[in-house]
Design a protein around this motif. Structure first.
Motif, short mmCIF file in Angstrom:
data_model
loop_
_atom_site.label_atom_id
_atom_site.label_comp_id
_atom_site.label_asym_id
_atom_site.label_seq_id
_atom_site.Cartn_x
_atom_site.Cartn_y
_atom_site.Cartn_z
N LEU A 1 0.83 -1.20 0.00
CA LEU A 1 0.00 0.00 0.00
C LEU A 1 0.86 1.26 0.00
O LEU A 1 0.50 2.28 -0.58
CB LEU A 1 -0.93 0.00 1.22
CG LEU A 1 -2.01 -1.09 1.23
CD1 LEU A 1 -2.73 -1.10 2.57
CD2 LEU A 1 -3.01 -0.85 0.10
N GLN A 2 2.02 1.16 0.65
CA GLN A 2 2.90 2.32 0.78
C GLN A 2 3.67 2.61 -0.50
O GLN A 2 3.84 3.77 -0.89
CB GLN A 2 3.88 2.07 1.94
CG GLN A 2 4.77 3.26 2.27
CD GLN A 2 5.73 2.94 3.40
OE1 GLN A 2 6.40 1.91 3.39
NE2 GLN A 2 5.77 3.80 4.40
N THR A 3 4.14 1.54 -1.17
CA THR A 3 5.02 1.72 -2.32
C THR A 3 4.44 1.25 -3.65
O THR A 3 5.00 1.53 -4.70
CB THR A 3 6.34 0.97 -2.09
OG1 THR A 3 6.08 -0.45 -2.05
CG2 THR A 3 6.99 1.39 -0.77
N GLY A 4 3.35 0.50 -3.59
CA GLY A 4 2.80 -0.05 -4.82
C GLY A 4 3.46 -1.34 -5.26
O GLY A 4 3.12 -1.90 -6.30
N LYS A 5 4.41 -1.84 -4.46
CA LYS A 5 5.10 -3.09 -4.80
C LYS A 5 4.21 -4.29 -4.48
O LYS A 5 3.25 -4.19 -3.74
CB LYS A 5 6.42 -3.20 -4.03
CG LYS A 5 7.46 -2.18 -4.40
CD LYS A 5 8.70 -2.32 -3.54
CE LYS A 5 9.40 -3.65 -3.70
NZ LYS A 5 10.65 -3.73 -2.91
N TYR A 6 4.58 -5.42 -5.08
CA TYR A 6 4.02 -6.74 -4.79
C TYR A 6 2.66 -6.99 -5.45
O TYR A 6 2.47 -8.05 -6.05
CB TYR A 6 3.90 -6.99 -3.28
CG TYR A 6 5.17 -6.74 -2.52
CD1 TYR A 6 6.34 -7.42 -2.82
CD2 TYR A 6 5.23 -5.78 -1.50
CE1 TYR A 6 7.53 -7.18 -2.13
CE2 TYR A 6 6.40 -5.53 -0.81
CZ TYR A 6 7.54 -6.23 -1.13
OH TYR A 6 8.70 -5.97 -0.46
N PHE A 7 1.71 -6.06 -5.32
CA PHE A 7 0.36 -6.35 -5.79
C PHE A 7 0.32 -6.64 -7.28
O PHE A 7 -0.40 -7.53 -7.73
CB PHE A 7 -0.58 -5.17 -5.47
CG PHE A 7 -0.80 -4.95 -4.00
CD1 PHE A 7 -0.76 -6.00 -3.11
CD2 PHE A 7 -1.01 -3.67 -3.50
CE1 PHE A 7 -0.95 -5.80 -1.75
CE2 PHE A 7 -1.20 -3.45 -2.15
CZ PHE A 7 -1.16 -4.51 -1.27
N GLY A 8 1.08 -5.89 -8.06
CA GLY A 8 1.03 -6.06 -9.50
C GLY A 8 1.58 -7.37 -10.00
O GLY A 8 1.35 -7.77 -11.14
N THR A 9 2.35 -8.07 -9.15
CA THR A 9 2.97 -9.33 -9.58
C THR A 9 2.31 -10.56 -9.00
O THR A 9 2.70 -11.68 -9.33
CB THR A 9 4.46 -9.34 -9.18
OG1 THR A 9 4.58 -9.42 -7.76
CG2 THR A 9 5.16 -8.07 -9.67
N LEU A 10 1.33 -10.38 -8.14
CA LEU A 10 0.73 -11.52 -7.44
C LEU A 10 0.08 -12.50 -8.40
O LEU A 10 0.15 -13.72 -8.19
CB LEU A 10 -0.30 -11.03 -6.42
CG LEU A 10 0.26 -10.49 -5.11
CD1 LEU A 10 -0.87 -9.98 -4.23
CD2 LEU A 10 1.04 -11.57 -4.37
N GLY A 11 -0.57 -11.99 -9.45
CA GLY A 11 -1.24 -12.88 -10.39
C GLY A 11 -0.28 -13.90 -11.00
O GLY A 11 -0.58 -15.10 -11.02
N GLU A 12 0.87 -13.43 -11.47
CA GLU A 12 1.84 -14.35 -12.05
C GLU A 12 2.43 -15.29 -11.01
O GLU A 12 2.67 -16.47 -11.28
CB GLU A 12 2.97 -13.56 -12.73
CG GLU A 12 2.59 -13.03 -14.09
CD GLU A 12 3.80 -12.53 -14.86
OE1 GLU A 12 4.88 -13.17 -14.76
OE2 GLU A 12 3.67 -11.51 -15.56
N ARG A 13 2.67 -14.78 -9.82
CA ARG A 13 3.26 -15.62 -8.79
C ARG A 13 2.30 -16.72 -8.35
O ARG A 13 2.74 -17.76 -7.84
CB ARG A 13 3.68 -14.76 -7.59
CG ARG A 13 4.78 -13.75 -7.92
CD ARG A 13 5.16 -12.97 -6.68
NE ARG A 13 5.94 -11.78 -6.97
CZ ARG A 13 7.25 -11.74 -7.11
NH1 ARG A 13 7.96 -12.84 -7.01
NH2 ARG A 13 7.87 -10.59 -7.34
N PHE A 14 1.00 -16.50 -8.55
CA PHE A 14 0.01 -17.53 -8.26
C PHE A 14 -0.31 -18.39 -9.49
O PHE A 14 -1.24 -19.19 -9.46
CB PHE A 14 -1.28 -16.91 -7.72
CG PHE A 14 -1.26 -16.67 -6.23
CD1 PHE A 14 -1.47 -17.73 -5.36
CD2 PHE A 14 -1.01 -15.42 -5.72
CE1 PHE A 14 -1.46 -17.52 -3.98
CE2 PHE A 14 -0.98 -15.19 -4.35
CZ PHE A 14 -1.20 -16.25 -3.47
N GLY A 15 0.48 -18.21 -10.55
CA GLY A 15 0.33 -19.07 -11.71
C GLY A 15 -0.46 -18.49 -12.85
O GLY A 15 -0.68 -19.17 -13.86
N GLY A 16 -0.90 -17.24 -12.74
CA GLY A 16 -1.63 -16.60 -13.83
C GLY A 16 -0.67 -16.02 -14.84
O GLY A 16 -0.37 -14.82 -14.82
#
Length: 465
Positions: A25-40
């Motif tokens: 929430l603070q930096t915008g990191k992580y959220f945008g990559t979660l889909g691929e990391r979960f196999g999407g």
């Protein structure tokens, strides 16, 4: 045991999730990559035929080391798709910039069985190459079950990591010993950087016949091409008479202020010196800028330099006398900047961070200076020190004095630089040796996964044991 491992991973993720949520929430990191990391995975990878070569490089250093290998594999097996994965966002960005010949670039999946299976069904690799020694038990187990060879390339086990493993083994001999042996031997081959690395991976449980010493791929990395920024920087530094140019690269958290102290020692004798300060991670860019301010210095940030701006084209000084630091807040430009340096320092070594790659400046004939914490590159550091191709320092004042001594003794600096470059040239060849072993698992003619794995299983494997 795999269930217990997965349970521990789940508990760890649960406990760490508030931190990652806050940082996201603070930096915008992580959220945008979660889909691929979960196999999407992205659409382009779903259209690739089966039988790709999948190279996993966790971050920037591993990706740079893998670049010559990936390029030569693509040339040798042009009909096979090439897939590159990384774990970090900085690694992903560099891969997108440098691996323009790859067919797909993805994030490595979370190490849960259902995610790994989902990814393997889409990627359908003929083999998986893991750069250095990032061990993910569920990924390795499921890949092995799918009949896909796993080959560790440029394998490395630092003394620090090995000691940590030995301590864990004493506390949990059944779980760590038996489980680790099972995990490691789901791999087909371990192509290690040195005999010390080979000994450690065997003692950790890898079968001796699977362990082979092929050398360090980083010796084979070509000198980076001179980018427009690097060309401009060289001309500007000379035109504005800002020599000597000092490059401190891969500087880690808590080390920035130490480098600034060392630079202050140098400035006492060389007032026109300019320091290029390159933090290792992007999340340190702003903090480093604050450190520079607190050191009572003025700086220019690389991100603020637009080579097409009227200010630059009109010849307005970028580094006037009151500016003494260029903050290199960019990814992928450091290696080429080393080529401009009069003296260098390789970070992560005056604090307990394990050190970083000293081959980048050495390839340009720049003798690397580094601190006492080189645990992750100890054998490399020892080799350079023994040949008089590098210098180790103990504190910021020592670093400042070492810079001065090298800059005032051009003959010594040249001799050390020549020795550094010679070491790089002498140790080239790891890429060729690595490809020879990988090729045993990849027949020249394109074939399905099971055919490739079956062919490879029938081929004898050499061992360093």
């Amino acid at each position: 045991m795999y269930f217990l491992y997965s349970l521990l991973i789940a508990i760890g993720v649960f406990l760490a999730s508030p931190y990652f949520l806050f940082r996201g929430l603070q930096t915008g990191k992580y959220f945008g990559t979660l889909g691929e990391r979960f196999g999407g995975l992205p659409p382009q990878i779903k259209s690739l035929p089966a039988g790709c070569i999948w190279i996993h490089a966790v971050s920037v250093g591993e990706a740079i080391a893998a670049l010559p290998l990936a390029r030569q594999l693509k040339q040798k097996f042009p009909t096979r798709p090439l897939v590159i994965s990384t774990t970090t966002e900085t690694g992903q960005k560099l891969a997108e910039e440098r691996f323009d010949f790859a067919d797909a670039i993805i994030y490595f999946p979370f190490d849960w069985t259902w995610i790994v299976r989902r990814v393997l069904r889409v990627v359908r690799p003929a083999c998986v190459l893991i750069v250095e020694t990032e061990i993910w038990p569920n990924f390795m187990r499921q890949t092995n079950r799918a009949g896909v060879p796993i080959i560790f390339v440029n394998g490395r086990i630092s003394q620090k990591s090995f000691r940590r493993h030995q301590r864990a083994l004493r506390w949990f001999p059944f779980f760590i010993g038996r489980f680790y042996r099972r995990v490691l031997n789901s791999a087909s081959l371990f192509l290690m950087q040195s005999e010390s690395d080979a000994v450690r991976i065997r003692e950790m449980g890898a079968a001796a016949e699977k362990v082979i010493v092929t050398g360090n791929l980083k010796y084979d990395s070509p000198l980076p091409q001179e980018t427009p920024f690097v060309k401009w920087l060289g001309k500007t530094v000379d035109a504005e008479k800002r020599r000597p140019l000092i490059v401190a690269g891969s500087v880690t958290s808590g080390e920035e202020s130490l480098v600034l102290i060392a630079f202050g020692v140098l400035q006492g004798q060389m007032r026109d010196a300019l320091l290029v300060l390159a933090p290792r991670k992007p999340d340190r860019f702003d903090a480093t800028a604050q450190d520079i301010i607190e050191s009572l210095r003025k700086s220019v940030r690389r991100s603020a330099i637009d080579l097409n701006s009227p200010t630059i084209s009109n010849g307005v000084p970028v580094f006037p006398s009151d500016v003494s630091v260029l903050l290199l807040d960019s990814i992928g430009e450091l290696a080429a900047v080393y080529g401009l340096a009069d003296a260098v320092y390789v970070g992560g070594s005056m604090v307990a961070a394990g050190g970083h790659n000293i081959l980048e400046p050495a390839g340009f004939g720049k003798p690397p200076l580094f601190g006492e914490h080189m645990e992750n590159f100890q054998e490399l550091a020892n080799t350079f020190l023994a040949r008089g191709a590098a210098r180790q320092v103990t504190n910021p004042e020592d670093l400042g004095v070492a810079w001065i001594e090298l800059l005032e003794d051009s003959a010594r600096r040249q001799k050390m630089g020549d020795a550094a470059r010679a070491l790089v040239e002498e140790n080239r060849g790891a890429t060729r040796a690595t490809i020879e072993y990988i090729a045993k698992f990849l027949p020249a003619e394109f074939s399905a996964i099971k055919d490739a794995a079956a062919d490879a299983a029938r081929l004898p494997q050499r061992s360093s044991a």
